[in-house]
Design a protein around this motif. Structure first.
Motif, PDB file in Angstrom:
ATOM      1  N   LEU A   1       0.838  -1.195   0.000  1.00  0.00           N
ATOM      2  CA  LEU A   1       0.000   0.000   0.000  1.00  0.00           C
ATOM      3  C   LEU A   1       0.872   1.244   0.000  1.00  0.00           C
ATOM      4  O   LEU A   1       1.785   1.377   0.821  1.00  0.00           O
ATOM      5  CB  LEU A   1      -0.907   0.002   1.232  1.00  0.00           C
ATOM      6  N   LEU A   2       0.587   2.153  -0.912  1.00  0.00           N
ATOM      7  CA  LEU A   2       1.338   3.400  -1.031  1.00  0.00           C
ATOM      8  C   LEU A   2       0.424   4.546  -0.622  1.00  0.00           C
ATOM      9  O   LEU A   2      -0.421   5.002  -1.397  1.00  0.00           O
ATOM     10  CB  LEU A   2       1.815   3.607  -2.478  1.00  0.00           C
ATOM     11  N   ASP A   3       0.554   4.980   0.646  1.00  0.00           N
ATOM     12  CA  ASP A   3      -0.233   6.111   1.119  1.00  0.00           C
ATOM     13  C   ASP A   3       0.394   7.397   0.587  1.00  0.00           C
ATOM     14  O   ASP A   3       1.613   7.573   0.660  1.00  0.00           O
ATOM     15  CB  ASP A   3      -0.261   6.124   2.648  1.00  0.00           C
ATOM     16  N   THR A   4      -0.420   8.282   0.049  1.00  0.00           N
ATOM     17  CA  THR A   4       0.102   9.489  -0.599  1.00  0.00           C
ATOM     18  C   THR A   4      -0.477  10.746   0.047  1.00  0.00           C
ATOM     19  O   THR A   4      -1.499  10.697   0.736  1.00  0.00           O
ATOM     20  CB  THR A   4      -0.238   9.507  -2.102  1.00  0.00           C
ATOM     21  N   ALA A   5       0.194  11.847  -0.182  1.00  0.00           N
ATOM     22  CA  ALA A   5      -0.309  13.140   0.271  1.00  0.00           C
ATOM     23  C   ALA A   5      -1.510  13.554  -0.568  1.00  0.00           C
ATOM     24  O   ALA A   5      -1.626  13.188  -1.741  1.00  0.00           O
ATOM     25  CB  ALA A   5       0.792  14.198   0.170  1.00  0.00           C
ATOM     26  N   GLY A   6      -2.412  14.312   0.038  1.00  0.00           N
ATOM     27  CA  GLY A   6      -3.559  14.818  -0.696  1.00  0.00           C
ATOM     28  C   GLY A   6      -3.138  15.779  -1.796  1.00  0.00           C
ATOM     29  O   GLY A   6      -2.231  16.596  -1.615  1.00  0.00           O
ATOM     30  N   ILE A   7      -3.794  15.668  -2.943  1.00  0.00           N
ATOM     31  CA  ILE A   7      -3.438  16.507  -4.092  1.00  0.00           C
ATOM     32  C   ILE A   7      -4.517  17.563  -4.295  1.00  0.00           C
ATOM     33  O   ILE A   7      -5.671  17.232  -4.603  1.00  0.00           O
ATOM     34  CB  ILE A   7      -3.288  15.654  -5.368  1.00  0.00           C
ATOM     35  N   ARG A   8      -4.147  18.810  -4.124  1.00  0.00           N
ATOM     36  CA  ARG A   8      -5.061  19.925  -4.410  1.00  0.00           C
ATOM     37  C   ARG A   8      -4.856  20.392  -5.850  1.00  0.00           C
ATOM     38  O   ARG A   8      -3.973  19.930  -6.550  1.00  0.00           O
ATOM     39  CB  ARG A   8      -4.794  21.083  -3.440  1.00  0.00           C
TER      40      ARG A   8
ATOM     41  N   SER B   1       5.450  16.996  -2.102  1.00  0.00           N
ATOM     42  CA  SER B   1       4.530  15.930  -1.710  1.00  0.00           C
ATOM     43  C   SER B   1       3.659  15.499  -2.885  1.00  0.00           C
ATOM     44  O   SER B   1       3.411  14.305  -3.079  1.00  0.00           O
ATOM     45  CB  SER B   1       3.643  16.404  -0.548  1.00  0.00           C
ATOM     46  N   VAL B   2       3.197  16.448  -3.671  1.00  0.00           N
ATOM     47  CA  VAL B   2       2.374  16.130  -4.835  1.00  0.00           C
ATOM     48  C   VAL B   2       3.184  15.337  -5.854  1.00  0.00           C
ATOM     49  O   VAL B   2       2.695  14.371  -6.459  1.00  0.00           O
ATOM     50  CB  VAL B   2       1.812  17.422  -5.457  1.00  0.00           C
ATOM     51  N   GLN B   3       4.443  15.723  -6.064  1.00  0.00           N
ATOM     52  CA  GLN B   3       5.302  14.977  -6.988  1.00  0.00           C
ATOM     53  C   GLN B   3       5.476  13.540  -6.530  1.00  0.00           C
ATOM     54  O   GLN B   3       5.442  12.604  -7.344  1.00  0.00           O
ATOM     55  CB  GLN B   3       6.669  15.656  -7.099  1.00  0.00           C
ATOM     56  N   ARG B   4       5.652  13.332  -5.204  1.00  0.00           N
ATOM     57  CA  ARG B   4       5.782  11.965  -4.683  1.00  0.00           C
ATOM     58  C   ARG B   4       4.495  11.185  -4.895  1.00  0.00           C
ATOM     59  O   ARG B   4       4.526   9.982  -5.187  1.00  0.00           O
ATOM     60  CB  ARG B   4       6.128  11.996  -3.190  1.00  0.00           C
ATOM     61  N   ALA B   5       3.350  11.844  -4.744  1.00  0.00           N
ATOM     62  CA  ALA B   5       2.064  11.164  -4.936  1.00  0.00           C
ATOM     63  C   ALA B   5       1.902  10.718  -6.385  1.00  0.00           C
ATOM     64  O   ALA B   5       1.472   9.589  -6.660  1.00  0.00           O
ATOM     65  CB  ALA B   5       0.915  12.086  -4.523  1.00  0.00           C
ATOM     66  N   ILE B   6       2.257  11.585  -7.322  1.00  0.00           N
ATOM     67  CA  ILE B   6       2.158  11.227  -8.744  1.00  0.00           C
ATOM     68  C   ILE B   6       3.137  10.109  -9.076  1.00  0.00           C
ATOM     69  O   ILE B   6       2.823   9.186  -9.844  1.00  0.00           O
ATOM     70  CB  ILE B   6       2.409  12.464  -9.616  1.00  0.00           C
ATOM     71  N   ARG B   7       4.311  10.158  -8.475  1.00  0.00           N
ATOM     72  CA  ARG B   7       5.284   9.091  -8.701  1.00  0.00           C
ATOM     73  C   ARG B   7       4.766   7.761  -8.149  1.00  0.00           C
ATOM     74  O   ARG B   7       5.019   6.700  -8.724  1.00  0.00           O
ATOM     75  CB  ARG B   7       6.609   9.455  -8.029  1.00  0.00           C
ATOM     76  N   ALA B   8       4.031   7.813  -7.038  1.00  0.00           N
ATOM     77  CA  ALA B   8       3.447   6.584  -6.472  1.00  0.00           C
ATOM     78  C   ALA B   8       2.439   5.975  -7.433  1.00  0.00           C
ATOM     79  O   ALA B   8       2.350   4.747  -7.556  1.00  0.00           O
ATOM     80  CB  ALA B   8       2.793   6.888  -5.124  1.00  0.00           C
ATOM     81  N   VAL B   9       1.670   6.820  -8.122  1.00  0.00           N
ATOM     82  CA  VAL B   9       0.722   6.310  -9.125  1.00  0.00           C
ATOM     83  C   VAL B   9       1.478   5.572 -10.219  1.00  0.00           C
ATOM     84  O   VAL B   9       1.053   4.502 -10.685  1.00  0.00           O
ATOM     85  CB  VAL B   9      -0.114   7.461  -9.715  1.00  0.00           C
ATOM     86  N   ARG B  10       2.610   6.092 -10.627  1.00  0.00           N
ATOM     87  CA  ARG B  10       3.388   5.456 -11.692  1.00  0.00           C
ATOM     88  C   ARG B  10       4.073   4.170 -11.229  1.00  0.00           C
ATOM     89  O   ARG B  10       4.467   3.347 -12.051  1.00  0.00           O
ATOM     90  CB  ARG B  10       4.430   6.444 -12.220  1.00  0.00           C
TER      91      ARG B  10
END
Length: 508
Positions: A275-282, A298-307
Motif C-alpha cells: 500500500l502506497l499512502d500518498t499526500a492529498g493533491i489539491r 509531496s504532490v510529486q511523490r504522490a504522482i510518482r506513487a501512481v506510476r
C-alpha cells in the motif's frame, strides 16, 4: 571514505538477494527536527524518496526502504523529528494514540511514529546537527534511548560536517553523550562510507522464515496499490484500517501526510499487498500559491506513487460529495482531474467512497449514487465502486477484494481466437461507419493482444482514418461486456493495411 554512487531504478535499488523485506534487520534514523535525517536516509538508500525541505516537521510518518552496503542488506526507517524533552518521550509512547488528532496534537503523533520506528528497529542511528552543536534535546533523546532500549545498538552521527578538517572539531562537542561521534555530511556524502562500515557491524543477520512454502516457484510479487485523493478524505485512516495498525498519522488537519509511504502486508485471505499512502493533491493553483514549500514535493511523490503501482484506490469523501447538493452525488472537479490522471497513466482503479457511515441513506441510496458517480467520473467509468468507512471498518475488506480483481484483470491476456470472436460479433451488430464524403467503409481484418498492464489490443484495419474515437469506445464496451477487464483500462490501437500484403479477415 565517501559513499559510492549507486544506480537506481525508479528510485528503488534492485535487491542483492531475494530475502523478503520483513526478514531483513531494520535501522531507525532518529533525532531532533531539521538535523538532516531524511537527507541521511536518502544517502544510505541511494534515492530521493524522502522529502527534504529546510524547515522542521516535514517528515511525519515512518518511511521504509531496502538498502545495502557491501554484502549486507537491511531496511532503513526514516522518522519524524523528536521536538521536545525527555518528558515527552515516555516508554509507553506508541502509535496507538494517534487517531483523531487535531493541530495541537500533531507533534505528539509525529513523535509516536518515531518511537514506533525505534521499537521495531535492530539498531538506532541518533542524528545530531554538527553546525548547531550540542543542545539539551540531544542529551534528552540519548538518555531516553538508553533508558528505554538499553539493549539496542546505538550509533551517534554528527551531520552537516561538510568540511573534513573542521568536522572532527564539530563532532568533539558530542563526546559528552557517552557515544563515539561520527562526523558526516549527508548532502555531500563525506564520512558516510566509514559510518556504513561501522553500522553494518551492529546489525544481526536476516531472520529465518517461520516455515518453507514448499512451492518450487518464486513467491508472487505483492500488488502495488496507491491510495490517492484530495486532502482530508481519509486516505491515512483507510491505510490504518486495512493493515490493522496505526501505520500513518490521522489528523483533522488537511495535508498531514507528506511522503508517499510504502506498507507491505498480507490480508487474512493470504493476498499480498504493498500500500502506497500518498499526500492529498489539491488543484495546481492552490499548490503553487501555498506558503508550504514542501507541498509541491509531496504532490510529486504522490504522482510518482501512481506510476509505481498497478492499481489506484481513488478515495472520495462521501459526505462532501452529497452535502448541500440536494441529495445528489456531485463529484468535485479535483476528483475528476485525479481520475483523468489515473486513466492517463494507464493504471487499474477502484473507486472508494469513504465516510459512508456519516451519509443519510436508505436501501436504494447506494445504487443510485453509484450510477451518478460513474456517469460523472467518466475517465474511470469501468472501475468498481466500494462504499466504506475507514473509521468503523465497514466494507473495508471489499476494497482488497476489488483490488485483487482489478490487478488480475490488469495483468490478464486473452487468446487471439477469443478476441476475434468478440470483434466479429461487434462488427455484425454495428459495422464501422463510412465518413462523410468517403465511399469507403472501415474494415477490421483481425485483432491481437499486444501486451498487458494495461491490456493493449491492436486492430489491423484497411484505413486508420476511417475509425473515429466513437467506434473505438464501442469496441472497448464490447470487449468489457464479453471478455471482462473490470477495474482495468483497455487500450486499442488501429493499424492500417501494409502495402503489398494480403488481407486477412477476422472470420478467416
Amino acid at each position: 571514505m565517501d559513499m559510492p554512487c549507486i544506480e537506481t531504478r525508479l528510485g528503488i535499488r534492485d535487491p542483492l538477494t531475494d530475502t523478503p523485506v520483513e526478514l531483513l534487520p531494520k535501522v531507525a534514523i532518529i533525532g531532533r527536527p531539521n538535523v538532516g535525517k531524511s537527507a541521511l536516509f536518502n544517502r544510505i538508500c541511494g534515492s530521493n524518496t524522502a522529502i527534504i525541505y529546510d524547515y522542521p516537521g516535514v517528515t511525519r510518518d515512518r518511511l521504509y526502504m531496502r538498502a545495502d552496503w557491501g554484502t549486507t542488506e537491511f531496511v532503513v526507517v526514516d522518522t519524524g523529528g523528536l521536538m521536545n524533552t525527555s518528558q515527552r518521550l515516555p516508554a509507553s509512547l506508541s502509535a496507538k494514540d494517534v487517531r483523531g488528532l487535531g493541530d495541537t496534537n500533531l507533534p505528539e503523533a509525529i513523535e509516536a511514529q518515531a518511537a514506533a520506528g525505534v521499537e521495531e528497529a535492530d539498531a538506532v542511528v541518533l542524528t545530531v546537527d554538527g553546525q548547531m552543536g550540542m543542545v539539551p534535546a540531544d542529551a534528552d533523546i540519548a538518555a531516553w534511548l538508553r533508558r528505554t532500549y538499553p539493549d539496542k545498538p546505538l550509533m551517534l552521527v554528527v551531520n552537516k560536517c561538510e568540511s573534513s578538517r573542521s568536522g572532527e572539531m564539530q563532532a568533539a562537542d558530542f563526546w559528552t553523550l557517552g557515544l563515539e561521534p561520527m562526523p558526516v555530511s549527508a548532502i555531500s556524502g563525506s564520512g558516510t562510507g566509514d559510518m556504513m562500515d561501522a553500522l553494518v557491524k551492529l546489525l544481526p543477520p536476516p531472520r529465518q522464515p517461520l516455515a518453507a512454502s514448499g512451492e518450487g516457484s518464486k513467491a508472487r510479487e505483492p500488488i502495488a496499490v496507491a491510495i490517492l485523493g484530495r486532502p482530508n478524505v481519509g486516505k491515512s485512516s483507510l491505510l490504518n484500517s486495512l493493515v490493522g495498525q496505526e501505520r500513518a498519522i490521522v489528523s483533522s488537519v488537511a495535508g498531514t501526510t507528506r511522503d508517499a509511504t510504502d506498507t507491505d502486508f498480507t490480508s487474512p485471505s493470504g493476498g499480498k499487498f504493498r500500500l502506497l499512502d500518498t499526500a492529498g493533491i489539491r488543484r495546481k493553483g492552490a499548490v503553487a500559491s501555498s506558503p508550504d514549500g514542501a507541498e509541491a514535493l509531496s504532490v510529486q511523490r504522490a504522482i510518482r506513487a501512481v506510476r509505481r503501482c498497478e492499481v489506484v484506490a481513488l478515495v472520495l469523501d462521501g459526505v462532501r460529495c452529497i452535502e448541500d447538493r440536494g441529495h445528489r452525488f456531485i463529484v468535485p472537479t479535483q476528483d475528476f482531474h485525479l481520475a483523468e490522471l489515473v486513466a492517463a497513466e494507464g493504471r487499474g482503479a477502484v473507486i472508494v467512497v469513504n465516510k459512508w457511515d456519516a451519509v443519510a441513506k436508505d436501501t436504494h441510496t447506494m445504487a443510485e449514487y453509484q450510477k451518478e458517480l460513474l456517469a460523472q467520473l467518466r475517465p474511470l467509468s469501468w472501475a468498481p465502486v466500494v462504499f466504506t468507512s475507514a473509521t468503523s471498518g465497514q466494507r473495508v475488506t471489499n476494497i482488497l477484494q476489488a483490488v485483487e480483481t482489478a490487478a488480475e484483470q490488469y495483468r490478464r491476456r486473452i487468446s487471439t481466437a477469443t478476441l476475434n470472436m468478440v470483434i466479429r460479433e461487434a462488427v455484425a451488430w454495428r459495422p464501422p461507419p463510412a465518413l462523410k464524403g468517403n465511399k469507403r467503409r472501415g474494415r477490421i481484418y483481425y485483432g491481437t493482444q499486444a501486451g498487458a498492464q494495461p491490456p493493449t489490443f491492436v486492430m489491423f484495419v484497411n484505413d486508420v482514418k476511417l475509425f473515429e474515437d466513437d467506434y473505438k469506445r464501442y469496441l472497448e464496451k464490447q470487449l468489457r461486456e464479453n471478455a471482462g477487464f473490470q477495474g482495468s483500462p483497455i487500450r486499442i490501437v488501429f493499424r492500417g493495411k501494409p502495402k503489398g500484403k494480403a488481407n486477412y479477415d477476422a472470420s478467416d
